[in-house]
Structures are given as C-alpha cells and as structure tokens.
Enzyme design. Sequence first.
Site, PDB file in Angstrom:
ATOM      1  N   HIS A   1      -1.912   0.115  -9.482  1.00  0.00           N
ATOM      2  CA  HIS A   1      -2.285  -1.019  -8.449  1.00  0.00           C
ATOM      3  C   HIS A   1      -2.765  -2.073  -9.358  1.00  0.00           C
ATOM      4  O   HIS A   1      -3.938  -2.435  -9.369  1.00  0.00           O
ATOM      5  CB  HIS A   1      -3.400  -0.171  -7.814  1.00  0.00           C
ATOM      6  CG  HIS A   1      -3.500  -1.016  -6.624  1.00  0.00           C
ATOM      7  ND1 HIS A   1      -4.044  -0.230  -5.327  1.00  0.00           N
ATOM      8  CD2 HIS A   1      -3.527  -2.395  -6.025  1.00  0.00           C
ATOM      9  CE1 HIS A   1      -4.031  -1.284  -4.131  1.00  0.00           C
ATOM     10  NE2 HIS A   1      -3.762  -2.419  -4.795  1.00  0.00           N
TER      11      HIS A   1
ATOM     12  N   ARG B   1       0.929  -1.116   0.042  1.00  0.00           N
ATOM     13  CA  ARG B   1       0.120   0.189   0.096  1.00  0.00           C
ATOM     14  C   ARG B   1       0.893   1.283   0.105  1.00  0.00           C
ATOM     15  O   ARG B   1       2.037   1.279   0.639  1.00  0.00           O
ATOM     16  CB  ARG B   1      -0.960   0.059   1.316  1.00  0.00           C
ATOM     17  CG  ARG B   1      -2.078  -0.789   1.069  1.00  0.00           C
ATOM     18  CD  ARG B   1      -3.139  -0.548   0.256  1.00  0.00           C
ATOM     19  NE  ARG B   1      -4.281  -1.388   0.238  1.00  0.00           N
ATOM     20  CZ  ARG B   1      -4.360  -2.558  -0.475  1.00  0.00           C
ATOM     21  NH1 ARG B   1      -3.590  -3.009  -1.322  1.00  0.00           N
ATOM     22  NH2 ARG B   1      -5.109  -3.325  -0.601  1.00  0.00           N
TER      23      ARG B   1
ATOM     24  N   GLU C   1      -3.375   7.782  -4.173  1.00  0.00           N
ATOM     25  CA  GLU C   1      -3.626   7.009  -5.218  1.00  0.00           C
ATOM     26  C   GLU C   1      -5.130   7.264  -5.560  1.00  0.00           C
ATOM     27  O   GLU C   1      -6.069   6.994  -4.589  1.00  0.00           O
ATOM     28  CB  GLU C   1      -3.572   5.486  -4.727  1.00  0.00           C
ATOM     29  CG  GLU C   1      -3.501   4.515  -5.766  1.00  0.00           C
ATOM     30  CD  GLU C   1      -3.038   2.929  -5.150  1.00  0.00           C
ATOM     31  OE1 GLU C   1      -4.004   2.280  -5.465  1.00  0.00           O
ATOM     32  OE2 GLU C   1      -2.045   2.842  -4.680  1.00  0.00           O
TER      33      GLU C   1
HETATM   34  C1  GLV Z   1      -4.964  -5.223  -3.540  1.00  0.00           C
HETATM   35  O1  GLV Z   1      -4.360  -4.445  -3.210  1.00  0.00           O
HETATM   36  C2  GLV Z   1      -5.526  -6.302  -2.331  1.00  0.00           C
HETATM   37  O2  GLV Z   1      -5.268  -5.791  -1.437  1.00  0.00           O
HETATM   38  O3  GLV Z   1      -6.266  -7.228  -2.813  1.00  0.00           O
END
Ligand code: GLV
Length: 324
Positions: free
Chosen positions: A285, A237, A266
């Site tokens: 992402h 993250r 983000e």
């Molecule tokens: C993606 O970032 C997830 O946490 O599945």
Amino acid sequence: MTASILVTRRPPGNALDILDAAGEVELWDVDAVMPRSELRRRVAKADALYCMLTDRIDADLLDSAPRLRVVSNMAVGLDNVDLRACTARGVVVGHTPGVLTGATADLAMTLLLAAARRIGEGIDHVRSGAWGDFRLDLLLGQEVHSSVVGVIGMGRIGTALARRAAGFGMSIIYSGPNRKPTVERELGAEYRDLATLLEMADHVVVTAPLTAATHHLVNEQSFVLMKPTATLVNVARGPLVDTDALVAALQNREIAAAALDVTDPEPLPADHPLLRLPNCTVIPHLGSATVKTRNAMAELAARNVALGLAGERMEACANPEVYG
Ligand code: GLV
Ligand code: GLV
C-alpha cells in the site's frame, strides 16, 4: 472553549502545527494503529477526529462521540468512513483528493510495467543465483507500448494513469458509472462496459473507489473473460478484487500476471498463497508514499480540520450536504 482534536497517528509535514493552531491536539503518539478501545474512549471528548484509513469510523463509533463535528481522513479513499452515518449526525467529513493523484498514478504505471515485463520474477531470478548464460527465452513478458490498457474507474487517478499510458503509446478503454467526455477528447479513451473491457484489455488497472457496488468487481467470471496474456493491477482497495479467484486465475494461468499495491486482507499474511505465486507482485500500500505527497496529504487533512471546526467549507469535503 478550545476544540479538542483527536489525532490517531503522528502526521508528517506541518500538519501538527496547523492542528495546534485550530485547537487542543490529543495525539496517539504510538507508531501503530490506534486500538479500537482507545479510539472509542478518547473520541468521546473530541470535537474533531483526524484519522487514517486504518481507523473504522462507523455508526457505533460515532455513538460514543457526542461532541464530534469534524472527521478528517488522511486518505482519499473513504471506505473506512460510514459517510451516511456521519451526515445523519451532522458530522462533516474531509479527505485528501488531488494531492496524491500524481504519485498514485506513477505507482500504478510502475506496477503495470512490472507485471508486463515480469520484474518481480527477474529480481527473484538474480537474487536466487539462477542467472546463467544469456537466454533468448528467459522471462519473456508482454508488450506495454502499443497495447490496450483497460482502466476500471476513470476518476482523478484513473485519468492520470491514462495520461501516462498514452505517453507509452497505449490505447485506452475504460469502464465506470459515468462517461468521461474530457478524457475521451484528450486521450481518445473509449468507454466500454466492464465485460467488454475485460475481454479487450491487455492490461487491466483498477482505480475505482471501494463501495458496496464495487466489492469483488473483479471476480471469477472476470478472469474467464480476460486474455490469458493479460495483467491485472490494483492500486485502489483490495476488496475490489476477489482474492481467492485471483489466486486461482494466476495458478491456472487464466491471466499472465498481477501486481497489487492493495490486498484483501491487508496486511497480507506472509504465508498467503498470493505470495507464493511467481507471477504476482505485491507491495505494501505505497500509492501515495512519497515524501512530498504524504506531507501534502497530512497538511490538507489538517486544514480540513481547521476549516471544519471554524464552520467553514473544507477544501475537500465528502459530504458537503451537511453544510445545508
Ligand atoms: C490511500 O489508499 C488513500 O486512500 O489515500
Ligand atoms: C479514484 O478514487 C480516483 O480519484 O480515481
């Protein structure tokens, strides 16, 4: 009475069929994040909530959801869900570990290779028309094979990344709250405190969950410790890394390069300083973004709803203490 299931984004695969069999589905069928006001209004009548990492499930939202018994996050990360607030209200929370481990570890390895071998700069070079005669000194990068990878957070994804790194002949060191004896046995991985890991690693990969304790875990001091030839990869993250400190470290060549699948903020605005740095690769992402993995996540999250509503153990429950 049929249970009402609020779904904040159209899920792929057979997830809607599974949800339809479990209750009355109310789908926010707009290809965008559900506005907070809509979420708050519609969750008031929901028994179950099937949500995305872009939905913030906090005490304030739960207070407008008196019927809610089940929250199913279609993600492994739970930083968008206030677990304590859910548990306090007897709301069982599901997520999607396991099914995305391989895809996310593949992407982490992709970014490690891309940062080390300056793939973003190479693509820019060719696209810009600058490619001229072969040059012995063009875009020289860092070794991957026979280097040291430092994994921050040796969980499922970190372990899967470490297996890939071992296949590349890398030595593995890791940090985190717990020793992982099986990874040490299987891969010869060695535990280090975070500062030592940062000093020793040629490539640092962040795979830890975002919590209050891991916020800005990689910060200004970290870049002082890291080698000037080191690369940083984040597939966890964004807020695990202090973005301003990273920009400065890349500008001042305190580290060689970074490759990020996640950022803070983000999405990253198109005029963000990170995107003007040649030695920074940013992708939007995509850790779990394969057809098969996204279907598996969507369906696991749907089964979690069905089991939660039936009062049975979810396949992947983040707060099993709710079951008593
Ligand atoms: C993606 O970032 C997830 O946490 O599945
Ligand atoms: C972190 O979420 C992991 O599973 O490695």
